[in-house]
Design a protein around this motif. Structure first.
Motif, PDB file in Angstrom:
ATOM      1  N   LEU A 172       0.834  -1.205   0.000  1.00 38.46           N
ATOM      2  CA  LEU A 172       0.000   0.000   0.000  1.00 38.46           C
ATOM      3  C   LEU A 172       0.862   1.246   0.000  1.00 38.46           C
ATOM      4  O   LEU A 172       0.618   2.191  -0.762  1.00 38.46           O
ATOM      5  N   GLN A 173       1.859   1.276   0.845  1.00 36.74           N
ATOM      6  CA  GLN A 173       2.729   2.448   0.933  1.00 36.74           C
ATOM      7  C   GLN A 173       3.355   2.771  -0.411  1.00 36.74           C
ATOM      8  O   GLN A 173       3.424   3.944  -0.824  1.00 36.74           O
ATOM      9  N   GLU A 174       3.808   1.752  -1.128  1.00 36.32           N
ATOM     10  CA  GLU A 174       4.432   1.975  -2.430  1.00 36.32           C
ATOM     11  C   GLU A 174       3.418   2.353  -3.499  1.00 36.32           C
ATOM     12  O   GLU A 174       3.784   2.949  -4.512  1.00 36.32           O
ATOM     13  N   ALA A 175       2.135   1.998  -3.279  1.00 40.28           N
ATOM     14  CA  ALA A 175       1.101   2.261  -4.287  1.00 40.28           C
ATOM     15  C   ALA A 175       0.409   3.612  -4.099  1.00 40.28           C
ATOM     16  O   ALA A 175      -0.409   4.000  -4.932  1.00 40.28           O
ATOM     17  N   LEU A 176       0.724   4.337  -3.036  1.00 37.54           N
ATOM     18  CA  LEU A 176       0.048   5.610  -2.786  1.00 37.54           C
ATOM     19  C   LEU A 176       0.293   6.565  -3.935  1.00 37.54           C
ATOM     20  O   LEU A 176       1.430   6.764  -4.365  1.00 37.54           O
ATOM     21  N   PRO A 177      -0.766   7.186  -4.468  1.00 34.27           N
ATOM     22  CA  PRO A 177      -0.590   8.105  -5.591  1.00 34.27           C
ATOM     23  C   PRO A 177       0.213   9.338  -5.197  1.00 34.27           C
ATOM     24  O   PRO A 177       0.071   9.854  -4.087  1.00 34.27           O
ATOM     25  N   ALA A 178       1.049   9.796  -6.106  1.00 36.27           N
ATOM     26  CA  ALA A 178       1.908  10.950  -5.824  1.00 36.27           C
ATOM     27  C   ALA A 178       1.098  12.216  -5.569  1.00 36.27           C
ATOM     28  O   ALA A 178       1.554  13.119  -4.854  1.00 36.27           O
ATOM     29  N   ASP A 179      -0.106  12.282  -6.150  1.00 35.73           N
ATOM     30  CA  ASP A 179      -0.918  13.488  -6.003  1.00 35.73           C
ATOM     31  C   ASP A 179      -1.954  13.358  -4.885  1.00 35.73           C
ATOM     32  O   ASP A 179      -2.939  14.098  -4.854  1.00 35.73           O
ATOM     33  N   ARG A 180      -1.732  12.446  -3.961  1.00 39.43           N
ATOM     34  CA  ARG A 180      -2.705  12.279  -2.870  1.00 39.43           C
ATOM     35  C   ARG A 180      -2.756  13.536  -2.015  1.00 39.43           C
ATOM     36  O   ARG A 180      -1.729  14.188  -1.771  1.00 39.43           O
ATOM     37  N   CYS A 188      -2.479  -0.500  12.652  1.00 37.94           N
ATOM     38  CA  CYS A 188      -1.698  -1.706  12.395  1.00 37.94           C
ATOM     39  C   CYS A 188      -2.083  -2.832  13.348  1.00 37.94           C
ATOM     40  O   CYS A 188      -2.293  -2.612  14.534  1.00 37.94           O
ATOM     41  N   LEU A 189      -2.121  -4.035  12.812  1.00 41.81           N
ATOM     42  CA  LEU A 189      -2.450  -5.208  13.613  1.00 41.81           C
ATOM     43  C   LEU A 189      -1.372  -5.515  14.647  1.00 41.81           C
ATOM     44  O   LEU A 189      -1.674  -6.005  15.734  1.00 41.81           O
ATOM     45  N   SER A 190      -0.115  -5.210  14.317  1.00 39.27           N
ATOM     46  CA  SER A 190       0.998  -5.587  15.191  1.00 39.27           C
ATOM     47  C   SER A 190       2.174  -4.654  14.973  1.00 39.27           C
ATOM     48  O   SER A 190       2.191  -3.844  14.033  1.00 39.27           O
ATOM     49  N   GLN A 191       3.186  -4.798  15.800  1.00 37.70           N
ATOM     50  CA  GLN A 191       4.411  -4.023  15.647  1.00 37.70           C
ATOM     51  C   GLN A 191       5.102  -4.353  14.338  1.00 37.70           C
ATOM     52  O   GLN A 191       5.710  -3.479  13.708  1.00 37.70           O
ATOM     53  N   ALA A 192       5.033  -5.619  13.912  1.00 41.94           N
ATOM     54  CA  ALA A 192       5.655  -5.997  12.642  1.00 41.94           C
ATOM     55  C   ALA A 192       5.034  -5.246  11.478  1.00 41.94           C
ATOM     56  O   ALA A 192       5.733  -4.843  10.540  1.00 41.94           O
ATOM     57  N   VAL A 193       3.722  -5.040  11.524  1.00 40.07           N
ATOM     58  CA  VAL A 193       3.055  -4.245  10.479  1.00 40.07           C
ATOM     59  C   VAL A 193       3.528  -2.801  10.560  1.00 40.07           C
ATOM     60  O   VAL A 193       3.840  -2.170   9.536  1.00 40.07           O
ATOM     61  N   ARG A 194       3.597  -2.265  11.772  1.00 40.30           N
ATOM     62  CA  ARG A 194       4.071  -0.879  11.950  1.00 40.30           C
ATOM     63  C   ARG A 194       5.479  -0.700  11.390  1.00 40.30           C
ATOM     64  O   ARG A 194       5.779   0.324  10.765  1.00 40.30           O
ATOM     65  N   ASP A 195       6.330  -1.690  11.594  1.00 39.18           N
ATOM     66  CA  ASP A 195       7.721  -1.578  11.158  1.00 39.18           C
ATOM     67  C   ASP A 195       7.852  -1.539   9.641  1.00 39.18           C
ATOM     68  O   ASP A 195       8.900  -1.125   9.124  1.00 39.18           O
ATOM     69  N   ALA A 196       6.815  -1.949   8.919  1.00 35.92           N
ATOM     70  CA  ALA A 196       6.852  -1.933   7.456  1.00 35.92           C
ATOM     71  C   ALA A 196       6.534  -0.556   6.887  1.00 35.92           C
ATOM     72  O   ALA A 196       6.655  -0.347   5.673  1.00 35.92           O
ATOM     73  N   LEU A 197       6.146   0.388   7.735  1.00 33.65           N
ATOM     74  CA  LEU A 197       5.683   1.691   7.269  1.00 33.65           C
ATOM     75  C   LEU A 197       6.714   2.787   7.516  1.00 33.65           C
ATOM     76  O   LEU A 197       7.446   2.769   8.500  1.00 33.65           O
ATOM     77  N   ASP A 198       6.702   3.764   6.612  1.00 35.56           N
ATOM     78  CA  ASP A 198       7.490   4.981   6.753  1.00 35.56           C
ATOM     79  C   ASP A 198       6.581   6.049   7.351  1.00 35.56           C
ATOM     80  O   ASP A 198       5.604   6.466   6.716  1.00 35.56           O
ATOM     81  N   ALA A 199       6.876   6.480   8.554  1.00 32.52           N
ATOM     82  CA  ALA A 199       6.001   7.413   9.264  1.00 32.52           C
ATOM     83  C   ALA A 199       5.778   8.703   8.487  1.00 32.52           C
ATOM     84  O   ALA A 199       4.728   9.349   8.635  1.00 32.52           O
ATOM     85  N   ASP A 200       6.731   9.107   7.655  1.00 32.97           N
ATOM     86  CA  ASP A 200       6.605  10.362   6.916  1.00 32.97           C
ATOM     87  C   ASP A 200       5.472  10.332   5.900  1.00 32.97           C
ATOM     88  O   ASP A 200       5.028  11.384   5.430  1.00 32.97           O
ATOM     89  N   ARG A 201       4.990   9.136   5.542  1.00 31.57           N
ATOM     90  CA  ARG A 201       3.934   9.037   4.528  1.00 31.57           C
ATOM     91  C   ARG A 201       2.534   8.981   5.135  1.00 31.57           C
ATOM     92  O   ARG A 201       1.548   8.896   4.403  1.00 31.57           O
ATOM     93  N   PHE A 202       2.456   9.026   6.459  1.00 34.68           N
ATOM     94  CA  PHE A 202       1.167   8.873   7.112  1.00 34.68           C
ATOM     95  C   PHE A 202       0.957   9.973   8.137  1.00 34.68           C
ATOM     96  O   PHE A 202       1.902  10.475   8.740  1.00 34.68           O
ATOM     97  N   GLY A 203      -0.312  10.346   8.299  1.00 36.61           N
ATOM     98  CA  GLY A 203      -0.613  11.362   9.290  1.00 36.61           C
ATOM     99  C   GLY A 203      -0.456  10.848  10.699  1.00 36.61           C
ATOM    100  O   GLY A 203      -0.046  11.575  11.600  1.00 36.61           O
ATOM    101  N   HIS A 204      -0.792   9.567  10.881  1.00 47.46           N
ATOM    102  CA  HIS A 204      -0.730   8.967  12.211  1.00 47.46           C
ATOM    103  C   HIS A 204      -0.635   7.462  12.037  1.00 47.46           C
ATOM    104  O   HIS A 204      -1.239   6.895  11.116  1.00 47.46           O
ATOM    105  N   ILE A 205       0.119   6.818  12.896  1.00 42.72           N
ATOM    106  CA  ILE A 205       0.220   5.354  12.874  1.00 42.72           C
ATOM    107  C   ILE A 205      -0.019   4.853  14.293  1.00 42.72           C
ATOM    108  O   ILE A 205       0.623   5.311  15.241  1.00 42.72           O
TER     109      ILE A 205
END
Length: 226
Positions: A172-180, A188-205
């Protein structure tokens, strides 16, 4: 009402959408756009070489059934839904009631199980320990976001994104449109899911208290008026 982007495989996304509607009401806006397609593989497996099975997902159980895996074997499963799927497949299933750590703890308590087979996806989030042989029985191939998902991400405002696996979170992170323009709140279901994300691309995790659908809904409730 804040839209909810559901990116699980279609059947699981529809099941969770029903849970969302039951919890938050019929006006809840769920947009289903799977980012992974489960494709069964055809590995050659000598099932007679194993005393039992280990499952870390419902998809693993479904693929096991599709390749003709025998019923009747004991199966040790990561959580309750995977356990129910294994029971429906005719297996003697036992739930660890949690995540990969809980599953490894369960297996460690039973050191004389004999060799176990772990039918899994090509991509896995964690390692099952012990006398376990992992064999990929399905692949998780990326899918593009559909037009409806892209549309809500291009609109200003908040979007909730419940994420159930590190693989789907990364895709999902890689598929986010550039013009979003949307501010995406990832749950996130777990810490492992959280670790897959770049916080800079999300408002809140945020992370669910325990790795269950009910706990995900509890965390989502923070974004809805009481």
């Amino acid at each position: 009402m804040i839209p909810i982007l559901l990116t699980r495989p279609a059947a699981q996304a529809q099941e969770f959408a029903a849970q969302v509607t039951a919890r938050f009401g019929p006006d809840t806006c769920c947009v289903i756009s799977p980012v992974l397609e489960m494709v069964a593989l055809s590995p050659e497996i000598d099932f007679s070489a194993y005393a039992g099975l280990v499952f870390t997902s419902q998809n693993g159980v479904a693929a096991y059934r599709q390749i003709g895996g025998p019923s009747g074997l004991p199966a040790y499963c990561v959580g309750d839904k995977t356990t129910r799927a294994a029971q429906d497949a005719g297996l003697q299933a036992r739930s660890a009631g949690g995540d990969i750590t809980a599953l490894n703890s369960l297996l460690a308590q039973m050191p004389d199980l004999g060799p176990l087979l772990h039918p899994s996806g090509v991509h896995v989030a964690g390692q099952v320990t012990g006398e376990v042989t992992r064999v990929a029985v399905y692949d998780q191939r990326p899918l593009d976001l559909n037009p409806q998902a892209r549309d809500i991400l291009r609109q200003p405002g908040a979007v909730l994104a419940p994420l159930f696996s590190p693989r789907s979170a990364h895709v999902l992170q890689e598929a986010l449109p550039a013009d979003r323009r949307a501010i995406i709140h990832a749950i996130c279901l777990s810490q492992a899911v959280r670790d897959a994300l770049d916080a800079d691309r999300f408002g809140h995790i945020s992370i669910a208290k325990v790795p269950t659908a009910e706990a995900m809904l509890d965390k989502m409730a923070e974004f809805f008026p009481s």
